[in-house]
Structures are given as structure tokens and as C-alpha cells.
Design an enzyme around this catalytic site. Structure first.
Site, PDB file in Angstrom:
ATOM      1  CE1 TYR A 143      -3.347  -2.636  -0.079  1.00 10.17           C
ATOM      2  CE2 TYR A 143      -3.824  -2.241   2.230  1.00 10.17           C
ATOM      3  CZ  TYR A 143      -4.088  -2.902   1.042  1.00 10.17           C
ATOM      4  OH  TYR A 143      -5.089  -3.842   1.005  1.00 10.17           O
ATOM      5  CE  LYS A 189       1.257 -18.114  -1.717  1.00 12.37           C
ATOM      6  NZ  LYS A 189       0.527 -19.372  -1.453  1.00 12.37           N
ATOM      7  CG  ASP A 221      -2.335 -20.234   0.085  1.00 16.53           C
ATOM      8  OD1 ASP A 221      -1.643 -20.179   1.119  1.00 16.53           O
ATOM      9  OD2 ASP A 221      -1.948 -20.794  -0.958  1.00 16.53           O
ATOM     10  CG  ASP A 245      -7.275  -4.335   3.624  1.00 16.11           C
ATOM     11  OD1 ASP A 245      -8.342  -4.350   4.269  1.00 16.11           O
ATOM     12  OD2 ASP A 245      -7.092  -3.587   2.641  1.00 16.11           O
ATOM     13  CG  ASP A 249     -12.050  -6.288   5.504  1.00 12.32           C
ATOM     14  OD1 ASP A 249     -12.084  -5.750   6.628  1.00 12.32           O
ATOM     15  OD2 ASP A 249     -11.908  -5.646   4.458  1.00 12.32           O
TER      16      ASP A 249
END
Length: 357
Positions: A143, A189, A221, A245, A249
Site C-alpha cells: 500500500y 507467503k 491462502d 486487510d 475483513d
């Protein structure tokens, strides 16, 4: 005791749920002899309409001189067509996080027994209890990485992490786990991304300083899948900006209502506290908004921002009492319930229960 609180009501339902939170804080102040001195500032769409900027300089200065920042939700369809840098979310909220050097976002998720029927998961997956905390790195990653560029035929974003950036957010997560059930899951990851390789190395190095905390690593994942298959296995989840993020959520769906989910963003000097949900402009001003997330954000402010654990505990206990009494806004009703409570009614009930804690 007195504290200066920067109050940024924001957009949509923000002002009304903020008033609800202040009602509860007033009750806490009476019980524990705490003074809250509020000063309001504009942010997001409200600031755009009044100042033609989503983050006025006077709002930023107000936040910097306060003991804590209590924020409502920002944004709405009215401002969605503006350039990205002027939209309430990017030009307001993200810019405020950057200017205040906020580096760790804390998102607690709990499936309360009284409203477990709202969860999209069947009872078998949540019967052992879901109570987890996601600690998301907030100041780095994709970001904020440079360069960023968009041309006609491609878009570019840069993802990188520095060791010190990882270290400071991991410290928050380890300390949080130490105060909870002493289990930390670091999500990355590392099988694909070099930035995740560094992430895992730093977290693993730090584990030696926390021998009482059980550390495990999980690919993002798999973590996304495990949050659905067995969410009760998680205590504290530590992860980067992008993954945090998404995962926070996803976990927010577990209780069945965004209206009960608070959050905290920790910085070097001042911390910010806000509900996890959106501004819900379609119900703004109707007295239907669920104020619990904003109220619990005020509890997090007491705990993390003002070091008032008793006050924070009283707010949470009062919210749970209101759940047991069936004081719900419409978004939390089941088919067997009849009359929803309004925003102010919920706030008043929680405030009254505080005196009984």
C-alpha cells in the site's frame, strides 16, 4: 484524571454512533472519576464538503496534540467519483494513518454466545468459541511501497518490508498473545515472496524472547481457509498490510454483524480507534445504526490509548449484559425477535449497565 480526545465523527452514521460512544464514556467517567475533554474535527466526506480536502491541517494538528483519537467511519457514494487522492478513504483515512505514523492495526473478533445465531458458520464450527485478534502491519507493504505507476496498458505497485518495520509490529503481536492464550500465528507467503521470507526470519528470531508464546507459521491462502474451517484455533494472527486487510475483513464476517467489531491503530505517540464497518449512508440519521462497534472502539481507546483497563473492562462487560438482555439494533435480530432497539436505546442500556459492573 483528565484526557484530551480528538473526536472525528466522519460520514454517514458516524456522528450518531459517536454520540452513542460518548454517552457510554460519560457513564464510565462517572464510575471511575475520569474526565474526557472532547474536541471535534472534520475528516473524509464531511471535510471535503466543508474544506475541499479529506484531511484538513487543523484536524491533523488536533490529533497530534490529543491523548487519543476516536474516529467514526468515512466515505460514501457521494465522493466515489473523485480522484483517488481526494477520496475520503485514501486522502482522509490512509493519509491520517501515515501522518500519525500508525503502524499496527488491532482487529479483535469474538462470536458472542448471545448472537451466535448471526454467524454464517454452522454451530459445529463455532461451538468451542471464537475469540481472535488480528495484528496487521499498517505502515508498509504494497500500500505504501514506491514506485507506484499506472499507464494505459499496465499498473505497478511495489511491495517491500524492512526488518525494523516487521520487528515493531511483531512485538505488538507477541505482547498481545502473552496477555491472551499465548498462541501466535504468523501469516505470510514465504514460499513465493522475498518480503515474506524476511518477515518469517524476523518473527522466528524474535520468538526466542517470548518462550511462553507458542509460535506457528501459516501461508496466507491456508489461513484464509482455516478461518472458515476452524476459526477457534486462532488466538493472535500477525500479518502484513495487504494480507491483514483481507484476513481481518474475512474474520469480521464470523460474528455475523460488522456492527460489533472495533479496531485500534497504534502509533509512536498517539493511537487511533474506529469501528471496522462502513459509514452506511443509507440508514444515516434514522436511529437504526448499530453503535456497538463504536462503543467497543471506545473501550479499546481506554485500554490501549489511555491505559485504563478497568474502564475498558466495564464497557465490554456492559455490552455483553445488553446482549444477554436482548437489546439489539435491527441488524442483529433473528427471525424470532420482534422489536429492534434504536441507536440511542442501545447506548443508554450499555451506559446503565456500567453502573452495575
Amino acid at each position: 484524571m483528565g484526557y484530551r480526545i480528538a473526536v472525528l465523527p466522519g460520514d454517514g452514521i458516524g456522528p450518531e454512533v459517536m454520540e452513542a460512544a460518548k454517552t457510554v464514556l460519560q457513564a464510565v467517567g462517572r464510575k471511575y472519576e475520569i474526565g474526557f475533554d472532547y474536541e471535534e474535527g472534520l475528516i473524509g466526506g464531511a471535510a471535503l464538503d466543508a474544506r475541499d480536502t479529506p484531511l484538513p491541517q487543523e484536524t491533523l494538528e488536533l490529533c497530534r496534540r490529543s491523548d487519543a483519537v476516536l474516529l467514526g467511519s468515512v466515505g460514501g457514494p457521494k465522493w466515489d467519483t473523485l480522484p483517488p487522492e481526494k477520496r475520503p478513504e485514501r486522502g482522509g483515512l490512509l493519509a491520517l494513518r501515515k501522518q500519525l505514523n500508525l503502524f499496527a492495526n488491532l482487529r479483535p473478533v469474538r462470536v458472542y454466545p448471545e448472537i451466535a445465531h448471526l454467524s454464517p458458520l454452522n454451530s459445529r464450527r463455532i461451538e468451542s468459541g471464537v475469540d481472535l485478534l488480528t495484528v496487521r502491519e499498517l505502515s508498509g507493504g504494497i500500500y505504501f511501497g514506491e514506485p507506484k505507476q499506472k499507464e494505459n496498458d499496465y499498473g505497478l505497485d511495489t511491495m517491500y518490508y524492512r526488518k525494523d518495520t516487521i520487528h515493531r509490529v511483531a512485538e505488538v503481536a507477541f505482547e498481545a498473545a502473552r496477555g491472551r492464550r499465548k498462541k501466535l500465528t504468523s501469516v505470510d507467503k514465504a514460499n513465493v515472496l522475498y518480503s515474506s521470507l524476511l518477515w518469517r526470519e524476523v518473527v522466528e528470531e524474535m520468538a526466542g524472547d517470548y518462550p511462553d508464546v507458542e509460535l506457528t507459521h501459516m501461508y496466507v491462502d491456508n489461513a484464509a481457509m482455516q478461518l472458515i474451517l476452524n476459526p477457534a484455533q486462532f488466538d493472535v494472527i500477525l500479518t502484513g498490510n495487504l494480507f491483514g486487510d483481507i484476513l481481518s475483513d474475512e474474520s469480521a464476517a464470523l460474528p455475523g454483524s460488522l456492527g460489533v467489531l472495533p479496531s485500534a491503530s497504534l502509533g509512536d505517540t498517539v493511537h487511533l480507534f474506529e469501528p471496522a464497518g462502513g459509514s452506511a449512508p443509507d440508514i444515516a440519521g434514522l436511529g437504526k445504526a448499530n453503535p456497538v462497534a463504536q462503543i467497543l472502539s471506545a473501550a479499546m481507546m481506554c485500554e490501549y490509548g489511555l491505559q485504563l483497563p478497568e474502564a475498558a473492562g466495564a464497557i465490554r462487560a456492559a455490552v455483553e449484559k445488553s446482549f444477554r438482555a436482548g437489546v439489539y439494533t435491527a441488524d442483529m435480530l433473528s427471525a424470532t425477535d420482534t422489536q429492534p432497539a434504536g441507536t440511542g436505546e442501545v447506548a443508554q442500556a450499555v451506559a446503565e449497565y456500567i453502573s452495575t459492573i
